[in-house]
Design an enzyme around this catalytic site. Structure first.
Site, PDB file in Angstrom:
ATOM      1  N   GLN A 173       0.834  -1.212   0.000  1.00 33.64           N
ATOM      2  CA  GLN A 173       0.000   0.000   0.000  1.00 33.64           C
ATOM      3  C   GLN A 173       0.866   1.258   0.000  1.00 33.64           C
ATOM      4  O   GLN A 173       0.473   2.287  -0.532  1.00 33.64           O
ATOM      5  CB  GLN A 173      -0.919   0.020   1.236  1.00 33.64           C
ATOM      6  CG  GLN A 173      -2.060  -0.962   1.200  1.00 33.64           C
ATOM      7  CD  GLN A 173      -1.697  -2.257   1.894  1.00 33.64           C
ATOM      8  OE1 GLN A 173      -0.539  -2.662   1.924  1.00 33.64           O
ATOM      9  NE2 GLN A 173      -2.688  -2.944   2.444  1.00 33.64           N
ATOM     10  N   ASP A 197      -6.737   1.441  12.619  1.00 37.50           N
ATOM     11  CA  ASP A 197      -7.918   0.651  12.268  1.00 37.50           C
ATOM     12  C   ASP A 197      -8.834   0.408  13.460  1.00 37.50           C
ATOM     13  O   ASP A 197     -10.031   0.168  13.295  1.00 37.50           O
ATOM     14  CB  ASP A 197      -7.496  -0.674  11.640  1.00 37.50           C
ATOM     15  CG  ASP A 197      -6.924  -0.417  10.255  1.00 37.50           C
ATOM     16  OD1 ASP A 197      -5.731  -0.083  10.164  1.00 37.50           O
ATOM     17  OD2 ASP A 197      -7.691  -0.491   9.273  1.00 37.50           O
ATOM     18  N   ASN A 216      -3.002  -1.049  13.745  1.00 37.23           N
ATOM     19  CA  ASN A 216      -2.797  -0.450  12.416  1.00 37.23           C
ATOM     20  C   ASN A 216      -2.059  -1.485  11.567  1.00 37.23           C
ATOM     21  O   ASN A 216      -1.747  -2.587  12.040  1.00 37.23           O
ATOM     22  CB  ASN A 216      -2.020   0.873  12.531  1.00 37.23           C
ATOM     23  CG  ASN A 216      -1.996   1.634  11.212  1.00 37.23           C
ATOM     24  OD1 ASN A 216      -3.049   1.834  10.605  1.00 37.23           O
ATOM     25  ND2 ASN A 216      -0.843   2.042  10.749  1.00 37.23           N
TER      26      ASN A 216
HETATM   27  O1  MRU Z   1      -5.410  -3.436   4.932  1.00 39.49           O
HETATM   28  P1  MRU Z   1      -5.685  -1.983   4.659  1.00 39.49           P
HETATM   29  O2  MRU Z   1      -4.979  -1.470   3.457  1.00 39.49           O
HETATM   30  O3  MRU Z   1      -7.164  -1.659   4.688  1.00 39.49           O
HETATM   31  O4  MRU Z   1      -5.039  -1.262   5.927  1.00 39.49           O
HETATM   32  C1  MRU Z   1      -5.158   0.129   6.038  1.00 39.49           C
HETATM   33  C2  MRU Z   1      -4.439   0.665   7.195  1.00 39.49           C
HETATM   34  O5  MRU Z   1      -3.887  -0.028   8.020  1.00 39.49           O
HETATM   35  C3  MRU Z   1      -4.493   2.147   7.368  1.00 39.49           C
HETATM   36  O6  MRU Z   1      -3.281   2.624   7.887  1.00 39.49           O
HETATM   37  C4  MRU Z   1      -5.626   2.454   8.348  1.00 39.49           C
HETATM   38  O7  MRU Z   1      -6.839   1.929   7.886  1.00 39.49           O
HETATM   39  C5  MRU Z   1      -5.781   3.890   8.563  1.00 39.49           C
HETATM   40  S1  MRU Z   1      -6.455   4.629   7.130  1.00 39.49           S
HETATM   41  C6  MRU Z   1      -7.027   6.065   7.240  1.00 39.49           C
END
Ligand code: MRU
Length: 351
Positions: A198, A239, A249
């Site tokens: 990501q 999260d 997170n």
């Molecule tokens: O697995 P993902 O890509 O959904 O994980 C996203 C994250 O861990 C972000 O850092 C978190 O959701 C904060 S986003 C504003």
């Protein structure tokens, strides 16, 4: 480029599985389409998942209206919410948005199903609009807090917590973009964020598009980069945040927090209040999603390990509150979070 768009009863999601090479939208006309999009990470990031799920409930309600079964409307809708809730377990914003939608359905439970669908659509649009405003408020609070000094900052971030993870300017990247707008960013180091990259695919892409100076590093370069490049602060999203400030997170955040502690670098979490789960007292109660082992054994279909290599693939980890300098929310800052600081903050804002 919009992360998600609701148009004439259809949800369009920017497909994040193919970014940054292809910009294409997934069309969701059923709640099952939304469920699928959330579980394959076509839409991702805690706040964006919540907004998408809210529209998923509207699509689910519409399907009940079109094909009523034996169950009462609200009971059938609850079943759909329960199914959507299972799409991803860690980001509590999903659960929060579904609870908001169910509360709306129950509140209007005495009205006709078509009226309930109309109210649900209004509610989903409100959740969407609120997220935009919340992000902007957080960006301001965060930039005020972190940009107190008189020289431009060297920052490090992990995963993607930008516009692609929300409906607005983002959480952590919203703060970074605001600091950049104020002329206070020297450089942002973006961890690539294995296994799904990501950071490489989304964060670097977003910051470059916004003209923010960014340098991509692999995750195992973080400690050395912090030391050699003089990183001033780490800013990430979240999260789920427990009542004591422990924060789940993207996997790798806990490791960053340990490095940051060793090097005396502050770690900031930027997250909306909908990311708090005060029903749990500490991070050990946060459910951690484990994903498909092939995410670790391969990348985009190309094998990087033998197909029967045993794998552990947690998608998130928990950073203990002691390792967090402050949590940035849309209502202000929780410095040195712990149970008392979180409680005091919620009391002060009558939340
Ligand atoms: O697995 P993902 O890509 O959904 O994980 C996203 C994250 O861990 C972000 O850092 C978190 O959701 C904060 S986003 C504003």
């Amino acid at each position: 480029m919009e992360t998600l768009r609701w148009e004439k009863g259809t949800l369009y999601l920017l497909d994040q599985t193919v970014l940054p090479f292809t910009e294409t939208y997934r069309t969701c006309t059923t709640w099952q389409d939304v469920h699928k999009a959330i579980s394959v990470l076509a839409v991702r990031g805690a706040p964006a998942i919540g907004v998408a799920a809210a529209y998923g409930v509207v699509l689910g309600a519409r399907s009940i209206l079109e094909k009523p079964g034996d169950q009462p409307f609200v009971t059938a809708l609850q079943d759909i919410c329960t199914a959507l809730d299972g799409a991803r377990p860690t980001a509590v914003n999903l659960h929060w948005a579904l609870e908001q939608m169910m509360a709306c359905a129950k509140h209007h439970g005495g009205e006709s199903p078509s009226d309930i669908v109309r109210f649900l659509e209004e509610k989903a649009k409100a959740i969407h609009a609120d997220d935009v405003a919340i992000n902007t408020a957080m960006a301001g609070w965060g930039a005020d807090e972190i940009g107190k000094g008189d020289r431009p900052l060297t920052l490090l971030t992990h995963c993607n917590a930008g516009a692609l993870a929300t409906a607005g300017v983002g959480t952590a990247l919203g703060v970074i973009s605001e600091l950049h707008r104020r002329g206070q960013v020297q450089m942002v180091y973006a961890d690539e964020t294995r296994p799904l990259l990501q950071g490489a695919r989304l964060t670097a892409f977003e910051l470059m598009a916004g003209g923010v100076p960014v340098t991509l590093i692999t995750d195992n370069m973080a400690a050395w980069t912090m030391k050699e490049k003089g990183v001033d602060a780490i800013i990430v999203g979240a999260d789920r945040i427990a009542a004591n400030g422990d924060t789940a997170n993207k996997i790798g955040t806990y490791g960053l927090s340990l490095m940051a502690k060793a090097l005396d670098i502050p770690l900031y979490i930027a997250a909306p209040l909908s990311t708090f789960d005060r029903s749990i007292s500490g991070g050990s109660q946060i459910p951690i999603e484990e994903r498909n082992h092939d995410e670790v054994r391969s990348f985009r279909g190309a094998a990087t390990a033998l197909s029967d290599t045993p794998v552990f693939n947690p998608a998130f980890d928990v950073t203990p509150h002691e390792n967090i300098r402050a949590i940035i929310t849309e209502k202000g800052i929780i410095s040195h979070p712990d149970t008392e600081a979180v409680q005091t903050f919620f009391d002060k804002h009558s939340l």
